[in-house]
Each structure stands twice: as structure tokens, then as C-alpha cells.
Design a protein around this motif. Structure first.
Motif, PDB file in Angstrom:
ATOM      1  N   ALA A 109     128.960 -31.098 -61.806  1.00 24.88           N
ATOM      2  CA  ALA A 109     129.756 -31.045 -63.028  1.00 24.88           C
ATOM      3  C   ALA A 109     130.604 -29.780 -63.078  1.00 24.88           C
ATOM      4  O   ALA A 109     131.759 -29.821 -63.504  1.00 24.88           O
ATOM      5  CB  ALA A 109     128.847 -31.131 -64.249  1.00 24.88           C
ATOM      6  N   ARG A 113     134.677 -29.351 -63.715  1.00 24.03           N
ATOM      7  CA  ARG A 113     135.238 -28.518 -64.785  1.00 24.03           C
ATOM      8  C   ARG A 113     136.387 -27.652 -64.293  1.00 24.03           C
ATOM      9  O   ARG A 113     137.275 -27.306 -65.063  1.00 24.03           O
ATOM     10  CB  ARG A 113     134.151 -27.648 -65.400  1.00 24.03           C
ATOM     11  CG  ARG A 113     133.187 -28.412 -66.242  1.00 24.03           C
ATOM     12  CD  ARG A 113     132.173 -27.487 -66.910  1.00 24.03           C
ATOM     13  NE  ARG A 113     130.998 -28.256 -67.254  1.00 24.03           N
ATOM     14  CZ  ARG A 113     129.774 -28.021 -66.798  1.00 24.03           C
ATOM     15  NH1 ARG A 113     129.540 -27.011 -65.993  1.00 24.03           N
ATOM     16  NH2 ARG A 113     128.780 -28.796 -67.164  1.00 24.03           N
ATOM     17  N   THR A 122     135.326 -32.202 -69.919  1.00 27.40           N
ATOM     18  CA  THR A 122     135.560 -32.732 -68.582  1.00 27.40           C
ATOM     19  C   THR A 122     134.509 -33.760 -68.178  1.00 27.40           C
ATOM     20  O   THR A 122     134.841 -34.812 -67.635  1.00 27.40           O
ATOM     21  CB  THR A 122     135.619 -31.590 -67.542  1.00 27.40           C
ATOM     22  OG1 THR A 122     136.669 -30.703 -67.925  1.00 27.40           O
ATOM     23  CG2 THR A 122     135.873 -32.117 -66.155  1.00 27.40           C
ATOM     24  N   GLU A 123     133.256 -33.486 -68.438  1.00 28.78           N
ATOM     25  CA  GLU A 123     132.203 -34.427 -68.053  1.00 28.78           C
ATOM     26  C   GLU A 123     132.332 -35.738 -68.820  1.00 28.78           C
ATOM     27  O   GLU A 123     132.114 -36.812 -68.260  1.00 28.78           O
ATOM     28  CB  GLU A 123     130.830 -33.802 -68.267  1.00 28.78           C
ATOM     29  CG  GLU A 123     130.576 -32.634 -67.330  1.00 28.78           C
ATOM     30  CD  GLU A 123     129.275 -31.936 -67.627  1.00 28.78           C
ATOM     31  OE1 GLU A 123     128.223 -32.585 -67.446  1.00 28.78           O
ATOM     32  OE2 GLU A 123     129.309 -30.769 -68.033  1.00 28.78           O
ATOM     33  N   ARG A 127     132.814 -39.616 -67.309  1.00 26.09           N
ATOM     34  CA  ARG A 127     132.037 -40.800 -67.720  1.00 26.09           C
ATOM     35  C   ARG A 127     132.942 -41.898 -68.271  1.00 26.09           C
ATOM     36  O   ARG A 127     132.663 -43.081 -68.109  1.00 26.09           O
ATOM     37  CB  ARG A 127     130.963 -40.401 -68.738  1.00 26.09           C
ATOM     38  CG  ARG A 127     129.840 -39.559 -68.136  1.00 26.09           C
ATOM     39  CD  ARG A 127     128.701 -39.348 -69.110  1.00 26.09           C
ATOM     40  NE  ARG A 127     129.094 -38.672 -70.334  1.00 26.09           N
ATOM     41  CZ  ARG A 127     129.094 -37.351 -70.530  1.00 26.09           C
ATOM     42  NH1 ARG A 127     128.723 -36.551 -69.547  1.00 26.09           N
ATOM     43  NH2 ARG A 127     129.457 -36.831 -71.689  1.00 26.09           N
ATOM     44  N   THR A 138     126.043 -41.019 -62.497  1.00 28.27           N
ATOM     45  CA  THR A 138     125.654 -39.687 -62.947  1.00 28.27           C
ATOM     46  C   THR A 138     124.186 -39.483 -62.600  1.00 28.27           C
ATOM     47  O   THR A 138     123.367 -40.387 -62.762  1.00 28.27           O
ATOM     48  CB  THR A 138     125.837 -39.558 -64.465  1.00 28.27           C
ATOM     49  OG1 THR A 138     127.153 -39.937 -64.805  1.00 28.27           O
ATOM     50  CG2 THR A 138     125.578 -38.145 -64.929  1.00 28.27           C
ATOM     51  N   TYR A 147     128.225 -36.185 -60.318  1.00 36.13           N
ATOM     52  CA  TYR A 147     128.984 -37.421 -60.499  1.00 36.13           C
ATOM     53  C   TYR A 147     129.381 -37.924 -59.123  1.00 36.13           C
ATOM     54  O   TYR A 147     129.762 -37.148 -58.254  1.00 36.13           O
ATOM     55  CB  TYR A 147     130.238 -37.162 -61.352  1.00 36.13           C
ATOM     56  CG  TYR A 147     129.867 -36.739 -62.741  1.00 36.13           C
ATOM     57  CD1 TYR A 147     129.765 -37.680 -63.753  1.00 36.13           C
ATOM     58  CD2 TYR A 147     129.567 -35.419 -63.043  1.00 36.13           C
ATOM     59  CE1 TYR A 147     129.378 -37.313 -65.035  1.00 36.13           C
ATOM     60  CE2 TYR A 147     129.174 -35.043 -64.315  1.00 36.13           C
ATOM     61  CZ  TYR A 147     129.086 -35.993 -65.297  1.00 36.13           C
ATOM     62  OH  TYR A 147     128.695 -35.623 -66.551  1.00 36.13           O
TER      63      TYR A 147
END
Length: 196
Positions: A109, A113, A122-123, A127, A138, A147
Motif C-alpha cells: 500500500a 501511495r 489511494t488505497e 479497491r 487485497t 494489492y
């Protein structure tokens, strides 16, 4: 500013921080400010590098177009304003391109970012690529979220259904009876490529 220019600024900030760290008599506030400046310059440099390398929107545009074609094919009785792929932005394209270039690799992650310089959203954007029918897996291991994009092929029918339903349900001005009829129409097409 270009990556080359921002890289030079980041290098200068990191060198200054290194100098401050080597100075045994440095004031704690000056050291903190040096760290914050280096952090800011590094984030700006890596965000620019990501944009220069991964900002192409052709892949996400292709996926969105294929979903809209599927929406129109599957739900011909639904008004066109609900058969559109909405709310996918440049950051989604950056993340998709980054994951596509590393297909089937687990990406931390923190690494994602860096693409946007946004530690908060961002995460979530990664998704949200699932809404496009993309298989973004994930996993958390040792406190680190990762991811992984498993394929470049989107599940078009799943995306078409989900996004059409979201669009219908997001329309606050749509009368309840019409909403229910549209939703029932979309759900009646489950399992097939279209609705008769």
C-alpha cells in the motif's frame, strides 16, 4: 516541474538532512524541519515520476468503454444516463497502470501511495478498481496491506450490473416506482449476457 527538476530538489533536501543528522550539535527543531522538507520534496518528486510514467489513461478508458458497451447490451430498457461509467479519475488510471505493469505481483500500500502523494484515499481508489470488474486482490501480512491485479480482463457483466445499479440508486430525483422497476430489470438479467 519535471521529474528531473524535482529529483534534483529532493536530492538537495536529502543531502541537507544528512548533513543535519551528522551534526551532533544540531537544534532539534532545525532537524525536524529538515526532515519535513526532505519528506515533502521526496513525495513531490515521486508523485511527478509516477505521473510521467503511469498517467496514460488509455487502459482505464478501454475498460470503461467495454463496460458501457456491456451496459447498453444488457439493459436496453434502462435510460442511457444510467448506463455510463462515472467517478473514475486520473488516480484510478495511475493505479491501474502501475498494477498492470506488475501483473500478479503483490504491491505494498505504501508503494501505491507514492503514485498520488495521498496517504488517505489511494488505497480506496485501488479497491474501487473492483467496481470496473477488475480482480484486485487485497491481502494483509505482517501489518502490511498489499494489492495484486490478477488479470487485465475485466468481468464486464459484473461491472455493468454493479455500476448500473449504483447509478440508478444515486439518482435522488428518480421516483421510487421507477427506481424499483429499473432495479428489478437489471437484477432480472443476472447470470446472462442480456435481458430479453
Amino acid at each position: 516541474m519535471s521529474w528531473e527538476h524535482k529529483r534534483a530538489r529532493a536530492l538537495e533536501a536529502v543531502q541537507l538532512l544528512g548533513h543535519l543528522l551528522r551534526d551532533a550539535e544540531v537544534d532539534e527543531r532545525r532537524l525536524t524541519l529538515g526532515y519535513l522538507d526532505a519528506k515533502r520534496e521526496l513525495a513531490a518528486a515521486f508523485e511527478t515520476l509516477a505521473k510521467e510514467t503511469y498517467a496514460d489513461d488509455r487502459e482505464i478508458s478501454r475498460v470503461k468503454h467495454e463496460i458501457e458497451v456491456q451496459m447498453r447490451r444488457s439493459y436496453p430498457a434502462i435510460p442511457l444516463k444510467y448506463l455510463q461509467v462515472k467517478r473514475f479519475y486520473a488516480v484510478h488510471a495511475l493505479i491501474l497502470n502501475y498494477l498492470s505493469a506488475r501483473l500478479n505481483e503483490e504491491i505494498a500500500a505504501d508503494e501505491l501511495r507514492l503514485l498520488s502523494g495521498d496517504a488517505v484515499h489511494t488505497e480506496r481508489r485501488a479497491r474501487e478498481l473492483r467496481d470496473l470488474g477488475l480482480n484486485v486482490v487485497t491481502r494483509e501480512s505482517g501489518g502490511v496491506a498489499t494489492y495484486r491485479l490478477t488479470t487485465l480482463s475485466a468481468n464486464l457483466q459484473e461491472a455493468a450490473e454493479g455500476l448500473t445499479l449504483k447509478n440508478i440508486n444515486a439518482d435522488a430525483r428518480l421516483p421510487r416506482c421507477e427506481r424499483e422497476a429499473f432495479v428489478a430489470h437489471v437484477l432480472s438479467g443476472r447470470g446472462g449476457g442480456g435481458v430479453a
